[in-house]
Design an enzyme around this catalytic site. Structure first.
Site, mmCIF file in Angstrom:
data_model
loop_
_atom_site.group_PDB
_atom_site.id
_atom_site.type_symbol
_atom_site.label_atom_id
_atom_site.label_comp_id
_atom_site.label_asym_id
_atom_site.label_seq_id
_atom_site.Cartn_x
_atom_site.Cartn_y
_atom_site.Cartn_z
ATOM 1 N N ASN A 1 -2.603 19.835 0.235
ATOM 2 C CA ASN A 1 -3.683 18.977 0.750
ATOM 3 C C ASN A 1 -3.571 18.768 2.247
ATOM 4 O OD1 ASN A 1 -5.054 18.267 -1.537
ATOM 5 N ND2 ASN A 1 -3.660 16.591 -2.056
ATOM 6 N N LYS B 1 0.860 -1.193 0.000
ATOM 7 C CA LYS B 1 0.000 0.000 0.000
ATOM 8 C C LYS B 1 0.885 1.228 0.000
ATOM 9 C CE LYS B 1 -4.105 1.820 0.384
ATOM 10 N NZ LYS B 1 -3.818 2.626 -0.806
ATOM 11 N N LYS C 1 5.222 2.051 -2.918
ATOM 12 C CA LYS C 1 5.169 3.459 -3.341
ATOM 13 C C LYS C 1 5.427 3.524 -4.835
ATOM 14 C CE LYS C 1 4.634 7.586 -1.448
ATOM 15 N NZ LYS C 1 3.842 7.944 -0.264
ATOM 16 N N THR D 1 -5.280 12.488 6.390
ATOM 17 C CA THR D 1 -3.890 12.638 6.838
ATOM 18 C C THR D 1 -3.818 13.758 7.868
ATOM 19 O OG1 THR D 1 -3.146 11.893 4.681
ATOM 20 C CG2 THR D 1 -1.538 13.073 6.021
ATOM 21 N N SER E 1 -7.481 5.065 3.927
ATOM 22 C CA SER E 1 -7.374 4.281 2.683
ATOM 23 C C SER E 1 -7.755 2.831 2.958
ATOM 24 C CB SER E 1 -5.940 4.315 2.143
ATOM 25 O OG SER E 1 -5.747 5.447 1.345
HETATM 26 P P1 NAD Z 1 0.625 18.783 -1.959
HETATM 27 O O1 NAD Z 1 1.313 18.697 -3.267
HETATM 28 O O2 NAD Z 1 -0.848 18.973 -1.913
HETATM 29 O O3 NAD Z 1 1.253 19.969 -1.070
HETATM 30 C C1 NAD Z 1 2.618 20.168 -0.904
HETATM 31 C C2 NAD Z 1 2.819 21.599 -0.416
HETATM 32 O O4 NAD Z 1 4.198 21.784 -0.119
HETATM 33 C C3 NAD Z 1 2.458 22.667 -1.448
HETATM 34 O O5 NAD Z 1 1.869 23.762 -0.767
HETATM 35 C C4 NAD Z 1 3.820 23.087 -2.004
HETATM 36 O O6 NAD Z 1 3.817 24.417 -2.515
HETATM 37 C C5 NAD Z 1 4.644 22.980 -0.756
HETATM 38 N N1 NAD Z 1 6.078 22.888 -0.988
HETATM 39 C C6 NAD Z 1 6.750 22.170 -1.906
HETATM 40 N N2 NAD Z 1 8.069 22.380 -1.779
HETATM 41 C C7 NAD Z 1 8.205 23.258 -0.749
HETATM 42 C C8 NAD Z 1 9.307 23.885 -0.138
HETATM 43 N N3 NAD Z 1 10.539 23.629 -0.549
HETATM 44 N N4 NAD Z 1 9.070 24.740 0.899
HETATM 45 C C9 NAD Z 1 7.815 24.983 1.338
HETATM 46 N N5 NAD Z 1 6.740 24.423 0.783
HETATM 47 C C10 NAD Z 1 6.927 23.580 -0.239
HETATM 48 O O7 NAD Z 1 1.077 17.452 -1.174
HETATM 49 P P2 NAD Z 1 0.422 16.800 0.117
HETATM 50 O O8 NAD Z 1 -0.446 15.693 -0.315
HETATM 51 O O9 NAD Z 1 -0.084 17.858 1.027
HETATM 52 O O10 NAD Z 1 1.720 16.119 0.749
HETATM 53 C C11 NAD Z 1 2.663 16.845 1.529
HETATM 54 C C12 NAD Z 1 3.537 15.848 2.289
HETATM 55 O O11 NAD Z 1 2.684 15.012 3.072
HETATM 56 C C13 NAD Z 1 4.355 14.897 1.412
HETATM 57 O O12 NAD Z 1 5.566 14.605 2.053
HETATM 58 C C14 NAD Z 1 3.507 13.644 1.362
HETATM 59 O O13 NAD Z 1 4.269 12.468 1.112
HETATM 60 C C15 NAD Z 1 2.965 13.655 2.774
HETATM 61 N N6 NAD Z 1 1.765 12.850 2.924
HETATM 62 C C16 NAD Z 1 0.618 13.195 2.296
HETATM 63 C C17 NAD Z 1 -0.490 12.369 2.451
HETATM 64 C C18 NAD Z 1 -1.815 12.730 1.833
HETATM 65 O O14 NAD Z 1 -2.787 11.989 2.081
HETATM 66 N N7 NAD Z 1 -1.933 13.790 1.098
HETATM 67 C C19 NAD Z 1 -0.409 11.212 3.221
HETATM 68 C C20 NAD Z 1 0.783 10.912 3.872
HETATM 69 C C21 NAD Z 1 1.867 11.746 3.702
#
Ligand code: NAD
Length: 409
Positions: free
Chosen positions: A217, A66, A102, A186, A347
């Site tokens: 997100n 997953k 992944k 999350t 999930s």
């Molecule tokens: P997303 O793409 O919706 O958001 C990422 C955010 O980070 C955006 O606002 C982007 O502008 C910002 N960003 C990117 N580079 C940056 C930097 N150098 N400095 C500051 N901001 C920066 O992604 P997401 O889904 O919110 O995921 C964010 C993190 O959370 C990732 O590491 C992802 O693996 C982790 N995550 C997300 C989920 C999920 O369900 N969405 C689940 C587990 C883990």
């Protein structure tokens, strides 16, 4: 240090504490399967481009692989492999019967039209279809992928196998077999743990100023949940700019601003200080939530972090060197494998609902998520205290115990 080296250091430290069987350690350091694909895509201008993609299946001892699929120009195999191994640990920490995997495609999705993105996604699915499936490997959204992309995956996979198999992915829109509450899972899972820790440590929410690095997100949703509970948002950042205001930022306004497609470099407000790069991580606050990408707090800036709690909503945002520095300075780090496990937990709920063709309401999802997150937090804390270890080490101890049991059986 590369992300994969970080994984090795984290595994090694926890393996010593856990007195982990060397054979088990050897197995956990290697993915079971690595798939590399080259996806040809007809572009809108009539030309052809080939995109590289990966799917890494790390460990299936506790259930089907997953893990999300990431679209990013900097994705590489080492990163996907690291993220896959963290998924194995994460699922074991929250005690759900899933393994770790992944995926990723090397692409800047902002440069593609919607049609190109759909053709790329469907092409990727055709190439990984032999190794995914509801009982085998179930992808989900990650950075730059969303519910719509998950629908394309479910649709393409169903066409290939000749039957409706929406359970091949999670994170689908609710009308297409998704679970209510998956979008915010999350963030909500993270918030449940952070708020429990706040209560444990005897702080009032109103005393907690926080900075949110990454306003996508996960980050924006968690910021909203925190503000609604009384925490004060003083800083936020996206990939272009950090913004800080000691009197507080308006979370609804920032969410609307980001939803309009703009970035913080263009955010005009005379009360707000603009901060370039990673400077926002060193601003005054009680909680620093890392919700962007990996390797953000390292040995170069860990000494400057002012927060008492560093919360890893992103995967791998703190390097092992920084972990040591923060520990010596008495800063508590809530590790990714616990902090962001709410996403994979809901999930898993989506998989159960698809299997039974029976859908839960929002309250049921929230109640079940809260129960799992609080139990996981309590277990991690207990293991950490027993070994005088960090919460990250505590989380690995919980995971190793469960993985060892599954592999022995
Ligand atoms: P997303 O793409 O919706 O958001 C990422 C955010 O980070 C955006 O606002 C982007 O502008 C910002 N960003 C990117 N580079 C940056 C930097 N150098 N400095 C500051 N901001 C920066 O992604 P997401 O889904 O919110 O995921 C964010 C993190 O959370 C990732 O590491 C992802 O693996 C982790 N995550 C997300 C989920 C999920 O369900 N969405 C689940 C587990 C883990």
């Amino acid at each position: 240090m590369s992300l994969f080296k970080n994984v090795l250091v984290q595994f090694e430290k926890a393996a010593v504490l856990a007195d982990l069987d060397p054979d088990l350690k050897m197995v956990l350091l290697e993915p079971e399967r690595i798939v590399t694909v080259k996806v040809p895509v007809k572009m809108d201008n009539g030309g052809l481009r080939i995109f590289e993609g990966f799917r890494v299946q790390h460990n299936s001892a506790r259930g089907p692989y997953k893990g999300g699929i990431r679209y990013h120009q900097d994705v590489d195999m080492a990163e996907v492999r690291s993220l896959a191994s963290w998924m194995t640990i994460k699922c074991a920490v929250v005690g759900i019967p899933l393994g770790g995997g992944k995926g990723g495609i090397v692409v800047d999705p902002k440069e593609l039209s919607k049609g190109e993105l759909e053709r790329l996604t469907r092409g990727y699915v055709r190439l990984i279809a032999p190794v995914i499936g509801p009982e085998m490997d179930v992808p989900a959204p990650d950075v730059n992928t969303d519910g719509e992309i998950m629908s394309w995956i479910a649709d393409e996979y169903s066409k290939i196998v000749g039957r409706d198999e929406k359970g091949v992915v999670t994170g689908k829109p609710v009308g297409q077999g998704g679970s209510v509450g998956r979008d915010e899972a999350t963030a909500r899972g993270g918030f449940i743990i952070l708020d429990e820790m706040r209560k444990d440590e005897g702080f009032k929410a109103e005393e907690m100023r926080f900075v949110m690095q990454g306003f996508g997100n996960a980050g924006a949703t968690m910021a909203k949940l925190m503000v609604d509970a009384g925490y004060k948002l003083v800083g936020a950042s996206d990939s272009r700019m950090g913004i800080y205001c000691a009197e507080g930022l308006d979370v609804d306004e920032l969410m609307a601003f980001k939803a309009s497609g703009d970035n913080f470099a263009n955010y005009d407000n005379p009360r707000v200080e603009k901060i370039e790069g990673r400077g926002i991580l060193e601003k005054e606050c009680e909680v620093l939530v890392l919700a962007a990408l990996e390797n953000q707090v390292d040995s170069g800036n860990a000494h400057g972090v002012k927060a008492k709690i560093v919360f890893e909503l992103a995967n791998g945002p703190t390097t092992p060197d920084a972990d040591d520095i923060l520990k010596d300075r008495g800063v508590r780090v809530i590790p990714d494998v616990l902090a962001n496990a709410g996403g994979v937990t809901v999930s898993y709920f989506e998989m159960l609902q698809n299997k039974d063709d029976n859908y839960w309401n929002e309250q049921e999802v929230r109640d079940k998520l809260t129960k799992i997150m609080l139990e996981a937090y309590a277990g991690v804390r207990k293991h950490a205290e027993k070994h005088s270890a960090t919460l990250r080490e505590g989380a690995y101890l919980v995971a190793f115990e469960r993985l060892a049991e599954a592999m022995d059986l």
